[in-house]
Scaffold this active site. Structure first.
Site, PDB file in Angstrom:
ATOM      1  N   ASN A   9       0.875  -1.171   0.000  1.00 21.47           N
ATOM      2  CA  ASN A   9       0.000   0.000   0.000  1.00 21.47           C
ATOM      3  C   ASN A   9       0.913   1.223   0.000  1.00 21.47           C
ATOM      4  O   ASN A   9       1.469   1.574   1.029  1.00 21.47           O
ATOM      5  CB  ASN A   9      -0.890  -0.035   1.250  1.00 21.47           C
ATOM      6  CG  ASN A   9      -1.744   1.215   1.386  1.00 21.47           C
ATOM      7  OD1 ASN A   9      -1.818   2.035   0.462  1.00 21.47           O
ATOM      8  ND2 ASN A   9      -2.392   1.372   2.534  1.00 21.47           N
ATOM      9  N   LYS A  11       0.108   4.247  -0.414  1.00 24.02           N
ATOM     10  CA  LYS A  11      -0.552   5.464   0.110  1.00 24.02           C
ATOM     11  C   LYS A  11      -0.265   6.646  -0.823  1.00 24.02           C
ATOM     12  O   LYS A  11      -0.209   6.470  -2.037  1.00 24.02           O
ATOM     13  CB  LYS A  11      -0.111   5.718   1.554  1.00 24.02           C
ATOM     14  CG  LYS A  11      -0.274   4.454   2.417  1.00 24.02           C
ATOM     15  CD  LYS A  11      -0.101   4.669   3.875  1.00 24.02           C
ATOM     16  CE  LYS A  11      -0.300   3.348   4.592  1.00 24.02           C
ATOM     17  NZ  LYS A  11      -0.282   3.449   6.027  1.00 24.02           N
ATOM     18  N   HIS A  95      -9.779   1.294   4.407  1.00 18.79           N
ATOM     19  CA  HIS A  95      -8.519   1.469   5.137  1.00 18.79           C
ATOM     20  C   HIS A  95      -8.751   2.421   6.307  1.00 18.79           C
ATOM     21  O   HIS A  95      -9.517   3.372   6.205  1.00 18.79           O
ATOM     22  CB  HIS A  95      -7.438   2.022   4.202  1.00 18.79           C
ATOM     23  CG  HIS A  95      -6.082   2.002   4.846  1.00 18.79           C
ATOM     24  ND1 HIS A  95      -5.672   2.985   5.703  1.00 18.79           N
ATOM     25  CD2 HIS A  95      -5.076   1.098   4.779  1.00 18.79           C
ATOM     26  CE1 HIS A  95      -4.453   2.681   6.142  1.00 18.79           C
ATOM     27  NE2 HIS A  95      -4.073   1.541   5.595  1.00 18.79           N
ATOM     28  N   GLU A  97      -7.080   4.790   7.496  1.00 15.47           N
ATOM     29  CA  GLU A  97      -6.824   6.211   7.227  1.00 15.47           C
ATOM     30  C   GLU A  97      -8.036   6.855   6.566  1.00 15.47           C
ATOM     31  O   GLU A  97      -8.333   8.021   6.796  1.00 15.47           O
ATOM     32  CB  GLU A  97      -5.555   6.359   6.372  1.00 15.47           C
ATOM     33  CG  GLU A  97      -4.313   6.169   7.231  1.00 15.47           C
ATOM     34  CD  GLU A  97      -3.104   5.606   6.526  1.00 15.47           C
ATOM     35  OE1 GLU A  97      -3.063   5.604   5.287  1.00 15.47           O
ATOM     36  OE2 GLU A  97      -2.192   5.144   7.235  1.00 15.47           O
ATOM     37  N   GLU A 166      -5.942  -4.737  10.363  1.00 19.80           N
ATOM     38  CA  GLU A 166      -4.921  -3.715  10.593  1.00 19.80           C
ATOM     39  C   GLU A 166      -5.271  -2.910  11.843  1.00 19.80           C
ATOM     40  O   GLU A 166      -6.042  -1.947  11.774  1.00 19.80           O
ATOM     41  CB  GLU A 166      -4.842  -2.755   9.400  1.00 19.80           C
ATOM     42  CG  GLU A 166      -4.474  -3.427   8.096  1.00 19.80           C
ATOM     43  CD  GLU A 166      -3.811  -2.438   7.139  1.00 19.80           C
ATOM     44  OE1 GLU A 166      -2.656  -2.667   6.765  1.00 19.80           O
ATOM     45  OE2 GLU A 166      -4.452  -1.424   6.795  1.00 19.80           O
ATOM     46  N   GLY A 172       1.883   2.475  10.633  1.00 21.97           N
ATOM     47  CA  GLY A 172       2.820   3.590  10.478  1.00 21.97           C
ATOM     48  C   GLY A 172       3.506   4.010  11.768  1.00 21.97           C
ATOM     49  O   GLY A 172       4.143   5.053  11.820  1.00 21.97           O
ATOM     50  N   SER A 212       2.928  -1.934  10.428  1.00 24.41           N
ATOM     51  CA  SER A 212       4.365  -1.988  10.714  1.00 24.41           C
ATOM     52  C   SER A 212       5.002  -3.339  10.371  1.00 24.41           C
ATOM     53  O   SER A 212       5.900  -3.814  11.084  1.00 24.41           O
ATOM     54  CB  SER A 212       4.648  -1.595  12.171  1.00 24.41           C
ATOM     55  OG  SER A 212       4.204  -0.268  12.409  1.00 24.41           O
TER      56      SER A 212
HETATM   57  P1  PGA Z   1       2.477   0.428   7.626  1.00 26.85           P
HETATM   58  O1  PGA Z   1       1.042   0.640   6.929  1.00 26.85           O
HETATM   59  O2  PGA Z   1       3.051  -0.845   7.097  1.00 26.85           O
HETATM   60  O3  PGA Z   1       3.279   1.649   7.219  1.00 26.85           O
HETATM   61  O4  PGA Z   1       2.244   0.370   9.107  1.00 26.85           O
HETATM   62  C1  PGA Z   1       0.189  -0.446   6.699  1.00 26.85           C
HETATM   63  C2  PGA Z   1      -1.094   0.007   6.065  1.00 26.85           C
HETATM   64  O5  PGA Z   1      -1.575   1.098   6.398  1.00 26.85           O
HETATM   65  O6  PGA Z   1      -1.688  -0.685   5.212  1.00 26.85           O
END
Ligand code: PGA
Length: 252
Positions: A9, A11, A95, A97, A166, A172, A212
């Site tokens: 992903n 982003k 997601h 976010e 998630e 993140g 992460s």
């Molecule tokens: P990350 O993000 O690996 O940077 O924690 C995962 C995601 O949001 O799909």
């Protein structure tokens, strides 16, 4: 037997030139990785670039969102057909976010999943609790609600959907869930899918962990019986690092 899935992903990262450079560096590193479904979900502007680079590889393309209508006066939105046209096989839906920053509701996520399925796009449907919800022992209840509402009135004839667990606090932050905690929740999610769709179908649906994930921890997740792969954000932005995650994920 569920095929392992490692999805990137990106982003809101990477210009078109950066996407092209990434593809040219990454694809040679994964030519032999046919046992793993590798997916890249870039920004919309990078889709055409990757669509041109991917033929001849087994890497699949996905988008990070979609709108449920086919076309019309919906400024700033994108349809399932447009994503198919851009070479997408998958689309991330719900997601955290988008849930938390763009206020996406379970009802809208449900519409998006239906639109994706109606157009033969495979949704990567994201669920996960926040830190306060986990601390208050509400994680299961929250994820159960997200699954129930997100999949409301959706019948599945085959395993045409992927779920990504998630936990919001792990995205993140560099603080991943432990493999045991992720397995426990993903087993719970599979139990919810069994209630909705029966044992056989639930056993065939791929469920990913995200939050992460990096080369140092991917093997721990993949070793768990219900975890079928990972949705990788930050660590997918570097082609060498992401290829390492694919390799280490497959070796388990
Ligand atoms: P990350 O993000 O690996 O940077 O924690 C995962 C995601 O949001 O799909």
């Amino acid at each position: 037997m569920r095929k392992p899935i490692i999805a990137a992903n990106w982003k809101m990262h990477k210009s078109m030139n950066e996407a092209r450079d990434y593809a040219r560096a990454f694809l040679p590193l994964v030519v032999d990785e046919t046992e793993v479904e590798i997916i890249i979900c870039p920004a919309y502007t990078d889709l055409a670039v990757l669509q041109a680079e991917l033929p001849g590889s087994s890497v699949q393309l996905g988008a990070q969102n979609l709108f449920w209508e086919a076309s019309g006066a919906y400024t700033g939105e994108i349809s399932a057909l447009m994503l198919l046209d851009s070479g997408c096989k998958y689309v991330i839906i719900g997601h955290s976010e988008r849930r938390h920053m763009m206020g996406e509701s379970d009802a809208n996520i449900n519409r998006k999943i239906k639109a994706a399925l109606d157009n033969s796009l495979l949704p990567i449907f994201c669920v996960g609790e926040t830190l306060p919800e986990r601390q208050n022992n509400r994680a299961r209840e929250v994820v159960k609600e997200q699954i129930k509402k997100g999949l409301h009135e959706i019948s599945l004839a085959s395993a045409g959907i992927v779920i990504a667990y998630e936990p919001v606090w792990a995205i993140g932050t560099g603080i991943n869930a432990s493999a045991d905690d992720a397995q426990e929740m993903i087993e719970f999610i599979r139990a919810q899918l069994t209630i909705l769709y029966g044992e056989q179908l639930a056993q065939s649906i791929g469920i990913l962990y995200g939050g992460s994930v990096k080369a140092q921890n991917i093997a721990d997740f993949m070793a768990k019986k219900d975890i079928d792969g990972a949705l990788v954000g930050g660590a997918s932005l570097n082609p060498n690092e992401f290829a390492g995650i694919v390799r280490l994920g497959r070796d388990v």
